[in-house]
Design a protein around this motif. Structure first.
Motif, mmCIF file in Angstrom:
data_model
loop_
_atom_site.group_PDB
_atom_site.id
_atom_site.type_symbol
_atom_site.label_atom_id
_atom_site.label_comp_id
_atom_site.label_asym_id
_atom_site.label_seq_id
_atom_site.Cartn_x
_atom_site.Cartn_y
_atom_site.Cartn_z
ATOM 1 N N MET A 1 0.841 -1.201 0.000
ATOM 2 C CA MET A 1 0.000 0.000 0.000
ATOM 3 C C MET A 1 0.878 1.255 0.000
ATOM 4 O O MET A 1 0.637 2.207 -0.745
ATOM 5 C CB MET A 1 -0.912 0.027 1.241
ATOM 6 C CG MET A 1 -1.834 -1.153 1.367
ATOM 7 S SD MET A 1 -3.355 -0.928 0.427
ATOM 8 C CE MET A 1 -4.378 -0.235 1.693
ATOM 9 N N HIS A 2 1.909 1.224 0.862
ATOM 10 C CA HIS A 2 2.811 2.371 0.960
ATOM 11 C C HIS A 2 3.542 2.590 -0.370
ATOM 12 O O HIS A 2 3.649 3.711 -0.861
ATOM 13 C CB HIS A 2 3.796 2.131 2.101
ATOM 14 C CG HIS A 2 4.742 3.267 2.313
ATOM 15 N ND1 HIS A 2 4.335 4.485 2.807
ATOM 16 C CD2 HIS A 2 6.071 3.383 2.082
ATOM 17 C CE1 HIS A 2 5.369 5.298 2.878
ATOM 18 N NE2 HIS A 2 6.437 4.654 2.445
ATOM 19 N N LYS A 3 4.028 1.487 -0.945
ATOM 20 C CA LYS A 3 4.753 1.585 -2.213
ATOM 21 C C LYS A 3 3.863 2.133 -3.307
ATOM 22 O O LYS A 3 4.303 2.900 -4.167
ATOM 23 C CB LYS A 3 5.286 0.208 -2.634
ATOM 24 C CG LYS A 3 6.497 -0.222 -1.841
ATOM 25 C CD LYS A 3 6.948 -1.587 -2.247
ATOM 26 C CE LYS A 3 8.036 -1.502 -3.295
ATOM 27 N NZ LYS A 3 8.884 -2.710 -3.264
ATOM 28 N N ASN B 1 5.440 5.106 -5.186
ATOM 29 C CA ASN B 1 5.990 4.789 -6.509
ATOM 30 C C ASN B 1 5.182 5.379 -7.673
ATOM 31 O O ASN B 1 5.652 5.373 -8.799
ATOM 32 C CB ASN B 1 6.104 3.273 -6.680
ATOM 33 C CG ASN B 1 7.181 2.696 -5.766
ATOM 34 O OD1 ASN B 1 7.883 3.454 -5.095
ATOM 35 N ND2 ASN B 1 7.300 1.392 -5.749
ATOM 36 N N HIS B 2 3.992 5.862 -7.395
ATOM 37 C CA HIS B 2 3.230 6.519 -8.456
ATOM 38 C C HIS B 2 3.420 8.028 -8.420
ATOM 39 O O HIS B 2 2.692 8.762 -9.065
ATOM 40 C CB HIS B 2 1.744 6.177 -8.342
ATOM 41 C CG HIS B 2 1.425 4.798 -8.852
ATOM 42 N ND1 HIS B 2 1.293 3.725 -8.025
ATOM 43 C CD2 HIS B 2 1.258 4.324 -10.107
ATOM 44 C CE1 HIS B 2 1.040 2.648 -8.734
ATOM 45 N NE2 HIS B 2 1.006 2.984 -10.007
ATOM 46 N N THR B 3 4.391 8.464 -7.621
ATOM 47 C CA THR B 3 4.636 9.897 -7.492
ATOM 48 C C THR B 3 5.859 10.288 -8.314
ATOM 49 O O THR B 3 6.834 9.540 -8.382
ATOM 50 C CB THR B 3 4.890 10.251 -6.008
ATOM 51 O OG1 THR B 3 3.816 9.737 -5.236
ATOM 52 C CG2 THR B 3 4.991 11.752 -5.805
ATOM 53 N N THR B 4 5.774 11.441 -8.957
ATOM 54 C CA THR B 4 6.952 11.975 -9.652
ATOM 55 C C THR B 4 7.084 13.446 -9.286
ATOM 56 O O THR B 4 6.153 14.045 -8.770
ATOM 57 C CB THR B 4 6.811 11.862 -11.189
ATOM 58 O OG1 THR B 4 5.576 12.475 -11.573
ATOM 59 C CG2 THR B 4 6.830 10.430 -11.654
ATOM 60 N N ILE B 5 8.276 13.986 -9.539
ATOM 61 C CA ILE B 5 8.470 15.423 -9.380
ATOM 62 C C ILE B 5 8.729 16.015 -10.758
ATOM 63 O O ILE B 5 9.557 15.498 -11.520
ATOM 64 C CB ILE B 5 9.645 15.726 -8.426
ATOM 65 C CG1 ILE B 5 9.322 15.168 -7.037
ATOM 66 C CG2 ILE B 5 9.888 17.234 -8.342
ATOM 67 C CD1 ILE B 5 10.432 15.355 -6.039
ATOM 68 N N VAL B 6 7.985 17.047 -11.084
ATOM 69 C CA VAL B 6 8.120 17.670 -12.402
ATOM 70 C C VAL B 6 8.952 18.931 -12.252
ATOM 71 O O VAL B 6 8.629 19.818 -11.472
ATOM 72 C CB VAL B 6 6.742 18.034 -12.984
ATOM 73 C CG1 VAL B 6 6.893 18.555 -14.411
ATOM 74 C CG2 VAL B 6 5.812 16.841 -12.941
ATOM 75 N N GLN B 7 10.062 18.947 -12.996
ATOM 76 C CA GLN B 7 10.949 20.115 -12.953
ATOM 77 C C GLN B 7 11.309 20.498 -14.375
ATOM 78 O O GLN B 7 11.835 19.670 -15.122
ATOM 79 C CB GLN B 7 12.215 19.757 -12.153
ATOM 80 C CG GLN B 7 13.143 20.933 -11.946
ATOM 81 C CD GLN B 7 14.417 20.513 -11.236
ATOM 82 O OE1 GLN B 7 14.971 19.467 -11.537
ATOM 83 N NE2 GLN B 7 14.863 21.329 -10.294
ATOM 84 N N ASP B 8 11.015 21.704 -14.740
ATOM 85 C CA ASP B 8 11.300 22.218 -16.081
ATOM 86 C C ASP B 8 10.799 21.255 -17.158
ATOM 87 O O ASP B 8 11.513 20.953 -18.126
ATOM 88 C CB ASP B 8 12.820 22.426 -16.262
ATOM 89 C CG ASP B 8 13.340 23.457 -15.272
ATOM 90 O OD1 ASP B 8 12.591 24.411 -14.969
ATOM 91 O OD2 ASP B 8 14.473 23.282 -14.785
#
Lengths: 362, 318
Positions: free
Chosen positions: B221-223, B227-234
């Protein structure tokens, strides 16, 4: 001169900077993104220490948003900073007692806290709770008791006939009281009885079956009535509630406290009196019987009955465990009987008749 | 020697430096002060704790900082407690008057507070979170979020709880997608189905294994969320992931259990630090994310009511 990283509060880019501690403030010099050499001066009054800076590592913040940051990993810097600007906010000694005292500090604080907590739980709390209990009016006690009664009764089946007769019995004892005593006999095999604040007494029919003489029942009612008269329930209630609040505050659990205040009415019915309060109720019961010219031997017979039921196959009543040891209670009554050396009229026809009726249709 | 330049090809990790002993000291002092002030110190206690946890969390060589103050949180605390007392008073009044039918609208009212509290809490907490001077921020729209919240709660009730998975994913998605780290932003992309599958699998395997699988279930559940998270930069996306394993979580839990047992509960601070370290240090951000390129974009937001409400209602902030 010290080396650190400077952040200008506009981007996350760090600049390797040289830091000087000058009289007019911190001089921070670095090469900026245009490759120009820049010197920034921090006015000492506006510098704040980052949290949990320690001797190894110092973080300094400067100004309002956007806040500038300075990070230094130099064990010498902290003392140099303290020496250069002795009278400013960030220089105050760390109030973190334990940080500076290490493991010994932890042990000392733990022991101190435990002693304090236990001490106030056992000595301060009871007297505070008792104070509130004595401030409780009869009406409030009655209201509280009635609410608890309604709740408690959900778990029991009332024996209407015995209830009626037990109340007749109580009225025939002619006890003057600020409380309107109401006895309820319920079907339950255990030999038990308990009192709620404000005048409700609940008697299990199991104990009536075990008893043989009318004065035993008088002893039982005398005991339970003494709990009511001496506000024992209210006292225990306040004490328990105070205990809950104390513990939840101790555990830093505000939501728990709120929840308990709201939902406590239910769980508080499982009150248990201390041995001291039980002793007081025995004493009160004895004196009540004596004043009504009923043989206080009834108390003793009651204890013998309880002892018997304790030994026999009947379920051990839960209140035995918190009551003083039955032997002790018997010894106390015997003592009193010897001291008082009064004879009692064994008449009380009315009580005997009601008791006979109560026992008749068993 | 610019030590903060990090354009390596290694993934970026977080480091957690907190120590059980230090936390214990903070907790004890907090508990004492809260006790002696009859609870009024609570907001300062919370601020202190948050400051400690933030300042002991390191990313790319720099610590986080919680700028919130006890005073700010106290203002929120007063408002939150006023609201809760009001609700309790109404509930007690209703109980006393035996008008139990009125309890339903009250429960709905309490439910209605939750999205406002979550919104306020995120706004406050993130605005007071700083890394290298860059403020985090929450850009969610309260009306939009409340609508989404009630729609999802309604669907969950109508489907007798089945929609619950979709609800948590949708709420998580909305809140995460509105988090800003300066000019970078968090993105969460997953569907309720994905969580539903994990849930069903975990549920049955846990029953079959008499509960042992629960550790792997919780891990999955934690994963799922991480794991479906990303960081958007430029315009570039950098994956966030966790190396947490069911086995690791199992080991952590067992040792925690024994620490609590043998210290009669006093070891709870050590357990807390161990657990937080486990979660935090397992997180990775994909190589390429430029830790030097975050630009300040966020303003200040100092109303802590939502944050205090959530903490008092025992709703965890994701």
């Amino acid at each position: 001169m010290y080396n650190g990283n400077y952040f200008d509060g506009k981007t996350s880019r760090g600049y390797a900077a040289d830091i000087d501690l000058n009289a007019d403030g911190l001089h921070i010099s670095f090469t900026d993104s245009d490759l120009k050499r820049v010197v920034i001066i921090w006015d000492v009054a506006q510098i704040h220490k980052g949290h949990f800076s320690n001797n190894q590592r110092v973080t300094l913040k400067y100004g309002e948003s956007p806040i500038q940051f300075l990070e230094l990993n130099d064990p010498q810097f902290f003392s140099a900073l303290a020496a250069a600007y002795p009278h400013i906010e960030f220089n105050e000694p760390s109030s973190e007692f334990i940080r500076s005292n290490g493991f010994k500090g932890i042990v000392a604080v733990t022991i101190g806290l435990v002693v304090l907590a236990v001490g106030s739980y056992f000595f301060v709390l009871p007297s505070v709770a008792e104070y509130f209990a004595t401030k409780m009016s009869v009406e409030m006690e009655v209201k509280l008791g009635d609410e608890m009664y309604e709740d408690v009764m959900k778990n029991y089946h009332i024996d209407q006939r015995l209830t009626k007769e037990a109340n007749e019995y109580w009225r025939a004892m002619h006890v003057k009281s600020p409380y309107l005593v109401n006895i309820t006999v319920v079907h339950e095999s255990e030999a038990n009885a308990f009192a709620l604040p404000g005048g409700q007494i609940i008697v299990y029919d199991g104990i009536i079956k075990e008893m043989t003489d009318y004065d035993e029942f008088a002893g039982l009612l005398g005991h339970e009535y003494s709990h009511i008269k001496l506000h024992h329930s209210a006292r225990m209630l306040c004490r328990n509630l105070a205990g809950y609040i104390f513990i939840s505050i101790l555990l830093n659990d505000a939501s728990g406290t709120l929840a308990i205040l709201a939902s406590n009415a239910n769980s508080l019915k499982e009150l248990s009196y201390s041995r001291q309060l039980e002793h007081q109720a025995d004493e009160g019961g004895y004196e009540l019987l004596q004043s009504k010219n009923i043989d206080p031997n009834g108390m003793m017979k009651l204890f013998e009955t309880l002892k018997k039921s304790h030994n026999s196959s009947v379920k051990v009543p839960e209140f035995i465990t918190t009551h003083p040891l039955t032997e002790e209670r018997i010894a106390y009554i015997q003592d009193r009987l010897k001291k008082d050396k009064v004879s009692y009229s064994d008449e009380h026809r009315d009580l005997q008749n009601i008791w006979k009726e109560m026992k008749s249709e068993d | 020697m610019d030590s903060t330049t990090t354009t390596t090809q290694e993934p970026l990790r977080l480091k957690f430096h907190a120590e059980g002993g230090t936390l214990f000291g903070i907790v004890i002092v907090n508990a004492l002060l809260t006790m002696f002030t009859l609870g009024l110190y609570y907001p300062w206690a919370r601020a202190k704790l948050l400051k400690y946890f933030y300042s002991e969390t390191e990313f790319a060589g720099s610590r986080f900082e919680f700028l919130g103050t006890g005073r700010e949180m106290f203002m929120g605390f007063i408002k939150a407690i006023g609201l809760l007392i009001l609700i309790y008073a109404v509930v007690i009044g209703i109980m006393a008057a035996h008008l139990y039918i009125l309890l339903l609208p009250i429960y709905l009212l309490i439910l209605a507070i939750i999205p406002f509290a979550i919104h306020g809490a995120l706004k406050y907490r993130l605005s007071r979170t700083v890394w290298r001077g860059i403020h985090f921020g929450y850009h969610g729209d309260l009306k939009e979020f409340a609508t989404l919240f009630f729609k999802n709660v309604g669907l969950t009730v109508v489907t007798l709880g089945f929609y619950g998975m979709w609800m948590s994913v949708n709420i998580h998605k909305y809140t995460q997608n509105n988090i800003r780290l300066g000019n970078a932003q968090v993105k969460f992309d997953a569907e309720g189905w994905d969580l539903f599958v994990i849930y069903i699998k975990g549920y049955f395997l846990t029953i079959i294994t008499l509960g042992i699988y629960a550790f792997w279930w919780i891990t999955d559940m934690h994963k799922f969320y991480i794991n479906h998270t990303t960081i958007v930069q430029d315009g570039n996306e950098y994956a966030v992931s966790t190396n947490m394993t069911g086995g690791g979580f199992f080991k952590l839990s067992i040792i925690n259990f024994f620490i609590i047992l043998f210290t009669l509960g006093i070891g709870i601070s050590w357990v807390r630090v161990r657990t937080m370290r486990f979660y935090i240090e397992n997180i990775e951000i994909a190589a390429g994310f430029d830790t030097n390129a975050l630009v300040q974009t966020e303003g200040d937001y100092k109303d802590a009511t939502g944050d205090d409400l959530l903490s008092m209602m025992d709703v965890p902030l994701a």
